[in-house]
Design a protein around this motif. Structure first.
Motif, PDB file in Angstrom:
ATOM      1  N   SER A 158       0.850  -1.186   0.000  1.00 51.91           N
ATOM      2  CA  SER A 158       0.000   0.000   0.000  1.00 51.91           C
ATOM      3  C   SER A 158       0.889   1.240   0.000  1.00 51.91           C
ATOM      4  O   SER A 158       2.065   1.187   0.389  1.00 51.91           O
ATOM      5  N   ALA A 159       0.329   2.370  -0.438  1.00 56.40           N
ATOM      6  CA  ALA A 159       1.129   3.593  -0.566  1.00 56.40           C
ATOM      7  C   ALA A 159       1.763   4.000   0.756  1.00 56.40           C
ATOM      8  O   ALA A 159       2.900   4.485   0.789  1.00 56.40           O
ATOM      9  N   ASP A 160       1.040   3.801   1.867  1.00 52.95           N
ATOM     10  CA  ASP A 160       1.584   4.193   3.164  1.00 52.95           C
ATOM     11  C   ASP A 160       2.490   3.135   3.781  1.00 52.95           C
ATOM     12  O   ASP A 160       3.013   3.324   4.879  1.00 52.95           O
ATOM     13  N   ALA A 180      -0.788  -6.987   7.467  1.00 53.64           N
ATOM     14  CA  ALA A 180      -0.477  -5.712   8.106  1.00 53.64           C
ATOM     15  C   ALA A 180       0.960  -5.782   8.598  1.00 53.64           C
ATOM     16  O   ALA A 180       1.357  -6.755   9.240  1.00 53.64           O
ATOM     17  N   MET A 181       1.753  -4.770   8.286  1.00 48.71           N
ATOM     18  CA  MET A 181       3.180  -4.843   8.579  1.00 48.71           C
ATOM     19  C   MET A 181       3.489  -4.768  10.069  1.00 48.71           C
ATOM     20  O   MET A 181       4.630  -5.022  10.467  1.00 48.71           O
ATOM     21  N   SER A 186      -0.624 -13.281   8.074  1.00 49.51           N
ATOM     22  CA  SER A 186      -1.316 -12.858   6.861  1.00 49.51           C
ATOM     23  C   SER A 186      -2.712 -13.462   6.866  1.00 49.51           C
ATOM     24  O   SER A 186      -2.933 -14.534   7.448  1.00 49.51           O
ATOM     25  N   ARG A 187      -3.656 -12.803   6.215  1.00 47.24           N
ATOM     26  CA  ARG A 187      -5.016 -13.323   6.165  1.00 47.24           C
ATOM     27  C   ARG A 187      -5.543 -13.257   4.732  1.00 47.24           C
ATOM     28  O   ARG A 187      -5.245 -12.320   3.988  1.00 47.24           O
ATOM     29  N   PRO A 202      -5.801   4.449  -3.576  1.00 50.77           N
ATOM     30  CA  PRO A 202      -4.818   5.403  -3.031  1.00 50.77           C
ATOM     31  C   PRO A 202      -4.816   5.484  -1.508  1.00 50.77           C
ATOM     32  O   PRO A 202      -3.771   5.716  -0.905  1.00 50.77           O
ATOM     33  N   ASP A 203      -5.998   5.310  -0.879  1.00 48.85           N
ATOM     34  CA  ASP A 203      -6.060   5.422   0.580  1.00 48.85           C
ATOM     35  C   ASP A 203      -5.818   4.093   1.286  1.00 48.85           C
ATOM     36  O   ASP A 203      -5.818   4.035   2.516  1.00 48.85           O
ATOM     37  N   GLY A 204      -5.609   3.020   0.542  1.00 50.83           N
ATOM     38  CA  GLY A 204      -5.336   1.731   1.154  1.00 50.83           C
ATOM     39  C   GLY A 204      -6.548   1.021   1.721  1.00 50.83           C
ATOM     40  O   GLY A 204      -6.413  -0.004   2.388  1.00 50.83           O
TER      41      GLY A 204
END
Length: 689
Positions: A158-160, A180-181, A186-187, A202-204
């Motif tokens: 994702s961008a963020d 999620a980092m 993982s799911r 763009p906003d994830g």
């Protein structure tokens, strides 16, 4: 969460108006008002409430969650967009004329303005934080394992940089997985079976993907996938802040645009005329959301490569000659340079790139060696975020595979050779030799012959490029296969003696994905698949006598592939996604309208038992299935029966009696591990300039 956005809207409304957005004498009355009623209009006298702020509040209070801001980050951008003039001039001017202390409503408004100013400042700080990564002096590296025995493919950050999405399976169908980092697991996202080429909003908040001939999107939190438009065999997509999705419909498609809400796609790029042209694929928007990078395919080396395009269709600039996708990495420090990331001969490279001037500004440098394809040819196993995170995988995904004999229950009998980078196995009619493609890199594969009696493996093809999809002649004296020369996009079909003697004979100047699937029992025909310019993947018949002019067998807007002649030569088994799910069908030769669906819950890779009494295939959850069948002037299929499953199984070939199967599985069996994904934080600090 969007419920939090609604609550913030209610607070802003009360601070601006001096009354609650949703009233009532009891809590139940208030809850009913929230569900059924709209709040009264905000006071607009003398415009002490800026129009922009009024619109933000109303959008926060939308009944439908999808109509609100998609994330708090979007709300932060909107608040950041309120100018200092809007939040500082309006109230003092009114207060001077009417007397602030004597007007309770304006007192609320003044508090609201201070609140908005504070929120705006925090929003600006948050946006600044997410736009720029911390700037430690060193990079940080760690690895993420895939959830199953197969390698993670087509991954995207994702961008963020907070989430990583990829395609994987754990013994079932391929799905979109999200990690999620800041977590250790993982799911899988339900409703993404068969997905390919995921890409972020763009906003994830959403992921787009291709599945079953459609372009779709799904919220990463919950909810069903939504279909946006048709996309027969997608080759990548990208999503800008204006709600435009740019995508490739397939390997012979130009790039098209469609609204993120769905609709009718419109072409953006134009393909050059001529059979030497392949499609445009793997688009990625640059930060302005107007210009984009993409790969253009052609058999002419001077035309193929990485291009820069524009949504208005007015730009088509060749940047690099490489068969690669590319990503733009924004500067991670003030005044720093942005970078292009791309692959050159298996090495992940980067070069400084000015996204405003749309040009390279320096020399290129290697980032990582042996980074393979992670999907179709040219789509590399790497991704990057706007916050300075880089992910990639090294090594060939199929580099450690076993060819193993198993019985009908899946019990391992014996391996045929040492582990290697094996593709689909094909057993000779005499059951003495296995032909299999062996990869040595992402751009080189050859046909090898494994002698099952002497345990000797020898090489059959030697030309640089991809030699793939071996098929035996009915007498076992010849093999046909496809060859793709280096730097080209189309496949040609060749024939060669199985003894290795003599020259390879060109049978067909093919096209995109021209791959032989089977040889008719009478030796007169080859069935092969090929992707058309105006259709999806089709099945063709190539006569081996006369003028050898191909004849279309099935040519539709759907994907038909894996054609297999029945032992009596009267029927063709194949797979098609015409129903919205890939299923196994049997149809007469030539097609006469009589067609029988064999699988019930999806299927791929059909192969007949030699006597025609069974048809085998893979189910969507990677189980090998067997269907009893009677052939004659009609087809009488029985009920599919499960034989066995194996996580990571990639191909199989049955013995003549159907009691044994040669399968391609990860070396190490059930305990096999797939190559991990390498994560590099602040990767630009580690560049060897």
């Amino acid at each position: 969460y969007r419920s939090d956005i609604f609550a913030l809207g209610a607070i802003l409304y009360e601070m601006l108006s001096g009354r609650r957005a949703f009233g009532g004498e009891t809590a139940m009355d208030a809850m009913t008002a929230i569900v059924k009623e709209d709040p009264p209009e905000l006071p607009t006298a003398d415009r002490h409430i800026p129009l922009a702020l009024e619109r933000i509040v109303h959008r926060c209070l939308e009944k439908r969650p999808t109509a609100r801001f998609q994330s708090t980050r979007d709300l932060a951008f909107a608040l950041e967009g309120l100018s200092s003039t809007q939040v500082s001039v309006s109230v003092p001017a009114v207060a001077y004329r009417k007397g602030l202390l004597g007007n309770a409503r304006l007192a609320w408004s003044a508090a609201a303005v201070l609140f908005v100013a504070l929120v705006g400042a925090l929003a600006a700080g948050a946006v600044s934080y997410f736009r720029q990564a911390p700037s430690p002096s060193q990079s940080v590296r760690f690895q993420i394992p895939p959830p199953g025995a197969s390698a993670a493919e087509m991954f995207t950050l994702s961008a963020d940089g907070r989430h990583l999405a990829f395609i994987a399976n754990t013994g079932g169908p391929d799905q979109v997985w999200v990690r999620a980092m800041d977590t250790l697991e993982s799911r899988a996202l339900a409703g993404t079976d068969g997905a390919r080429y995921p890409f972020w909003s763009p906003d994830g908040a959403y992921l787009g993907f291709f599945a079953q001939g459609k372009l779709r999107k799904i919220a990463i939190t919950s909810g069903p996938a939504q279909t946006l438009c048709d996309a027969a065999d997608g080759r990548g997509a990208t999503w800008n802040r204006d709600g435009v999705i740019l995508f490739s419909r397939g390997p012979t498609s130009p790039l098209l645009r469609v609204s993120a809400a769905g609709g009718v796609p419109a072409p953006v790029t134009t393909l050059a005329e001529g059979a030497s042209t392949a499609g445009h694929r793997f688009p990625v928007f640059l930060p302005d959301g107007v210009h984009f990078l993409y790969n253009a395919g052609s058999n002419k080396p001077d035309s193929a490569g990485l291009y820069l395009g524009s949504l208005d269709g007015g730009m088509s600039l060749r940047l690099l000659p490489d068969v690669t996708n590319a990503l733009y990495a924004a500067p991670t420090v003030p005044g720093g340079s942005g970078y292009l990331l791309f692959r050159r001969e298996g090495t992940l490279m980067t070069e400084p790139f000015d996204a405003d001037a749309l040009r390279s500004t320096g020399e290129m440098f290697p980032v990582a060696e042996q980074v393979p394809d992670a999907g179709n040819i040219g789509f590399g196993a790497f991704s990057v975020s706007a916050t300075g995170a880089l992910v990639y995988r090294t090594g060939i995904a199929a580099s450690n595979r076993d060819l193993v004999w198993v019985d009908r229950a899946g019990k391992r009998l014996r391996a045929t050779t040492k582990p290697g980078a094996f593709g689909l196995p094909a057993i000779s009619p005499g059951q003495k030799t296995v032909a299999v493609e062996v990869s040595s890199s992402g751009s080189q594969a050859d046909i090898w012959l494994q002698d099952l009696e002497r345990d000797v493996i020898s090489r059959l093809t030697f030309r640089p490029g991809l030699n793939v999809h071996p098929v035996w002649s009915p007498d076992g004296n010849h093999l046909v296969f496809s060859f793709q020369a280096l730097g080209t996009y189309s496949f040609d079909i060749y024939r060669k003696s199985s003894s290795g003697s003599g020259q390879e004979e060109l049978l067909l100047r093919g096209g995109i994905n021209a791959l032989p699937e089977d040889w008719s029992p009478d030796g007169k025909w080859i069935v092969y698949q090929q992707t058309g310019q105006k259709t999806a993947t089709d099945l063709w018949l190539l006569p081996l006598a006369g003028d050898r002019k191909p004849i279309p067998y099935l040519q539709t807007s759907f994907i038909e592939s894996d054609g297999r002649f029945s032992p009596d030569g009267r029927w063709m088994a194949y797979q098609s996604n015409e129903s919205g799910q890939t299923q196994i069908y049997v149809q007469a030769i030539p097609p006469s309208g009589a067609k029988y669906q064999i699988s019930t819950t999806g299927g791929t890779q059909p192969i007949w038992r030699r006597d025609g009494r069974e048809l085998f295939y893979f189910s969507t959850d990677q189980k090998l299935m067997a269907v009893p069948i009677k052939l004659g002037t009609s087809v009488e299929p029985g009920t599919p029966q499960q034989l066995f499953g194996n996580a990571g199984i990639a191909g199989y070939a049955p013995s003549p009696d159907g009691q044994r199967f040669l399968v391609n599985i990860p070396a190490g069996g059930e305990g096999a591990t797939a190559p991990p994904i390498t994560v590099v934080l602040n990767w630009q600090a580690g560049l060897k300039k």
